[in-house]
Each structure stands twice: as structure tokens, then as C-alpha cells.
Design an enzyme around this catalytic site. Sequence first.
Site, short mmCIF file in Angstrom:
data_model
loop_
_atom_site.label_atom_id
_atom_site.label_comp_id
_atom_site.label_asym_id
_atom_site.label_seq_id
_atom_site.Cartn_x
_atom_site.Cartn_y
_atom_site.Cartn_z
N GLU A 88 -12.83 13.17 35.25
CA GLU A 88 -12.65 12.07 34.29
C GLU A 88 -12.82 12.51 32.83
O GLU A 88 -13.10 11.69 31.96
CB GLU A 88 -13.63 10.93 34.62
CG GLU A 88 -13.33 10.25 35.94
CD GLU A 88 -14.06 8.92 36.08
OE1 GLU A 88 -13.40 7.87 36.09
OE2 GLU A 88 -15.31 8.94 36.15
N HIS B 205 -19.83 8.61 29.41
CA HIS B 205 -19.26 7.79 30.50
C HIS B 205 -20.26 7.81 31.65
O HIS B 205 -20.73 8.88 32.04
CB HIS B 205 -17.92 8.34 30.96
CG HIS B 205 -17.46 7.70 32.24
ND1 HIS B 205 -17.22 6.35 32.35
CD2 HIS B 205 -17.27 8.22 33.49
CE1 HIS B 205 -16.86 6.07 33.60
NE2 HIS B 205 -16.89 7.18 34.30
N HIS C 60 -22.00 5.42 35.31
CA HIS C 60 -21.77 4.42 36.36
C HIS C 60 -23.02 3.57 36.58
O HIS C 60 -23.24 3.08 37.68
CB HIS C 60 -21.38 5.12 37.66
CG HIS C 60 -20.23 6.07 37.52
ND1 HIS C 60 -20.13 7.25 38.19
CD2 HIS C 60 -19.10 5.98 36.75
CE1 HIS C 60 -19.00 7.88 37.86
NE2 HIS C 60 -18.37 7.14 36.98
N HIS D 9 -16.78 0.03 38.15
CA HIS D 9 -16.85 1.48 37.93
C HIS D 9 -18.04 1.86 37.04
O HIS D 9 -18.91 2.62 37.48
CB HIS D 9 -15.51 1.93 37.33
CG HIS D 9 -15.39 3.39 37.06
ND1 HIS D 9 -14.21 3.96 36.68
CD2 HIS D 9 -16.30 4.39 37.09
CE1 HIS D 9 -14.39 5.26 36.50
NE2 HIS D 9 -15.66 5.55 36.74
ZN LIG Z 1 -16.46 7.36 36.28
#
Ligand SMILES: [Zn+2]
Length: 260
Positions: A80, A99, A101, A170
Site C-alpha cells: 500500500e 496509514h 488500521h 479498512h
Molecule cells: Zn491498509
Amino acid sequence: MMQAGEIESALSDLVIANRILANENVVDAYGHVSIRHPRDPQRFFLARSLSPDRVERGDIMEFDLEGNPTGGDARQPYLERFIHAAAYAARADVQAVVHAHAEDVLPFGITAAPLRPVIHSGSFMGLHVPVWDIADRFGPDTNMLVTNMEQARDLARCLGPNNVALMRGHGFSAAARSLIEVVRMAVYIPRNARVQMNALRLGREIRPLHDGEIAARDLGYKPYSLETRRAWRYWAHKAGCAHLVEEQPVDHVHKPWGSE
Ligand SMILES: [Zn+2]
């Protein structure tokens, strides 16, 4: 020499950021943090595909703004990584991206309840936190992950000028003007979400921070102040990497990225 020192210092801070985010449970085996190259705005630094709690200086790779590793680096990158590339490409002001989760934010990505800043330390996410749904543009049958630039550019468009975007089912992506700022934001976003969730259990009405309060918080915030460094040192100490912080000369760490 000056240039090499600045980059080494930035990379050392990126290692610390990885360890802090792991130790504060913002990331686990997955999730990542990056910084824009201090001397080349068309490049950014991000670890190879590795749990953030294990990241060391030698694990950090350099990428271009299409998410391609530079210099023929053949190590396995994060799937990602495009999230970071598109955020830097879309926003010249963005110097660092996270980023993650984190579970506490997820309810706000799958219901109509908007995530709002409800505690003072959550103010930096800003008044509006958009929700990006990969299914809107890429159909009902994706694997939910951002695996190419087209998806990442769409996420960056959804983020717009905001600091945080939730990603349906997500996680979230956060962008900031400095590494310390994005780490601080990423640590407090799940806490803010937890408080908001608990408050919603107590009553239907919540009282989030309003725009004047958020503006006042922004005005008083200095990413390189002693107070901000205090939090950075505290988190780094808890994460077992205080020695990396203390090795840096004090006058360097107070400078914003890219400044002389
Ligand atoms: Zn992710």
C-alpha cells in the site's frame, strides 16, 4: 556533509516514528509511516515490507511519487505504498504520512456517524474527516487495499485539504506538515474515536470542538516546540528507542524539514 546529516537525522526520526506507532498500538504487523525526502520533494522514505516495531535504519527505502523504489532497490516494499506517493504528489504541504488500521476508528467508516474532534488532543484532525469508500470508484469486489496509483489518487482526492481520511472497513490515512505532527495525530485519532464512541453510549448528543476552538489549537501548536518534543521523547522512551532521540543535536531537531 550538511545534506547527509540532515537526511540521516530524518531517517533516524522515521525509525523512531515506526517504533512509537507500534508501541502505541496505532499499527500492528500492518500500517506504515513515511516522510518526504528533505532535499528532493519528488521522493519519499518508507520502510521495506516489515512490521513497524522491527524497522531499523537499514530497512528504509526511497520511492518516487509513483510509488516506485529508486536506485534499483529490489527489496519487497509495502503493497500500500501508493497511499503515501499520491498524498505527496497531491499536496506540496504534506511532509509526512501515516496509514493505519486502528480498530477504534473503524465504526466511523461504516456508519453514518461522522468522526469529530471531541477532545483537545484530537483537534488536529480538523473539523471534517471525510470517509473514502473504495467501492465507489473501483467496484464492489476489490480486496479493500490500495494497491495502485489510481486508487491512491482517488483516496488523495477524498482527503483533499483535510488532515485525515477514514477508509471504509479498512482504517485511516493522515497527512501533516511534519513527522512529529503526523505521529501525534495518529496516536490521538484512535483515542478521540474511543472517547466519542463512549460518549455516544451515554447520550445521543455529543459536543465536539467547534471551529473556533480548533483554530485556536492550531494557532498555539508548534511542531518543534519544547512541549511537542516532550511528547516525542516520552513516546520514544516508552518504545525503547530514547537513545535514538538523544543522539541528535538539539539545534537540529527544532528545525522544520527542508529548512536551512
Ligand atoms: Zn491498509
